[in-house]
Design an enzyme around this catalytic site. Structure first.
Site, mmCIF file in Angstrom:
data_model
loop_
_atom_site.group_PDB
_atom_site.id
_atom_site.type_symbol
_atom_site.label_atom_id
_atom_site.label_comp_id
_atom_site.label_asym_id
_atom_site.label_seq_id
_atom_site.Cartn_x
_atom_site.Cartn_y
_atom_site.Cartn_z
ATOM 1 N N CYS A 73 -39.812 29.114 -16.448
ATOM 2 C CA CYS A 73 -40.698 28.294 -16.361
ATOM 3 C C CYS A 73 -39.976 26.933 -16.169
ATOM 4 O O CYS A 73 -39.112 26.317 -17.216
ATOM 5 C CB CYS A 73 -41.726 28.253 -17.769
ATOM 6 S SG CYS A 73 -42.835 26.792 -17.691
ATOM 7 N N CYS A 183 -41.662 25.066 -9.633
ATOM 8 C CA CYS A 183 -42.689 25.761 -10.702
ATOM 9 C C CYS A 183 -42.643 27.150 -10.177
ATOM 10 O O CYS A 183 -42.634 27.248 -8.951
ATOM 11 C CB CYS A 183 -43.935 25.226 -10.591
ATOM 12 S SG CYS A 183 -45.187 26.205 -11.433
#
Length: 266
Positions: A73, A183
């Protein structure tokens, strides 16, 4: 040798793109994945919230006796990794550093664009990491708050194309030759993104570099699993297990996967 699993965490399901590369690179390793779907997206949350939620997932993985933790992440890497690394003895591997290294190596014009969540962009983590490697590289950052939820929802193609096209409008006139998918959800929208930015742009997906770096660390520290050890992959979500299982099976191309619900803060 160390037969303990590799732990991978994410705010949602995007970290599966990292996990998939890790499994491909190291098929003899067991893994444990946790996606904090109940609290995603992290990108719009405060620094304190992001650190707290990430810490919950880290503690869950520690309770499963993992040997190394991958932050699959970008937001958690950018905001929480430095703080949490000081709190635990295990090494944490983040996606930002790997993506920055790949971007610095890839760009030919020294112009790089980065798309990511609000929190990742606000941290300027990619800018700092890329320019640390080459101060001459110009880095343009673009917050994309709609794309991670879009990838999780997995709507029809027309909806995906429309949202991606609208979101990436600022990039259409930007000067860059390399685009960093900042991302881990964004590789799931790669085709739609390429359709907007054009085939001539070089796309950097940090997942490849993360898998390679993890491999290097395990080799350096003699942490590879024994070749005869049984391999197991466990999947957990703080969200709804049935939907999580359906999407995970699709993304991982494995119909045998069974996802489990967990309250990470417990």
């Amino acid at each position: 040798m160390d037969n303990r699993p590799i732990g991978v965490l994410d705010s949602g399901l995007g970290g599966l793109t990292v996990l998939k590369k890790v499994i491909e690179k190291m098929p003899n390793e067991s893994t444990i994945f946790i996606g904090d779907q109940a609290n995603m997206p992290y990108g719009d949350r405060s620094r304190e919230e992001i650190i707290s939620l990430t810490r919950d997932s880290v503690n869950f993985l520690l309770s499963k006796d993992v040997k190394i933790i991958i932050f699959g992440c970008n937001t958690a890497t950018a905001v929480a990794m430095a703080t949490i690394q000081k709190e635990i003895p295990l090494q944490i591997i983040g996606v930002v550093q790997s993506g920055a290294l790949a971007a610095a190596r890839t760009t030919e014009t020294k112009n790089v664009a980065v798309i990511g969540t609000k929190a990742t962009v606000a941290s300027h983590s990619y800018l700092k990491e890329i320019q640390y490697r080459d101060p001459e590289i110009k880095v343009s950052e673009f917050a994309q708050p709609k794309l991670a939820p879009l990838a999780e929802e997995d709507p029809d193609e027309d909806t995906k194309n429309a949202v991606v096209s609208e979101s990436l409008t600022p990039l259409k006139n930007a000067d860059y030759d390399t685009l960093v998918l900042g991302c881990t959800h964004y590789p799931l929208l790669r085709d739609e993104i390429v359709a907007v930015v054009g085939q001539d742009k070089k796309i950097v997906d940090p997942a490849d570099q993360v898998a390679q770096y993890t491999y290097n660390v395990l080799r350096r520290d003699d942490l590879f699993a024994e070749s005869t050890a049984p391999v197991k992959h466990d999947y957990y979500t703080t969200g709804e297990a049935k939907k999580f299982t359906e999407i995970t099976r699709q993304w991982m191309n494995d119909d045998t996967i069974v996802g489990h619900h967990v309250d990470a803060e417990d």
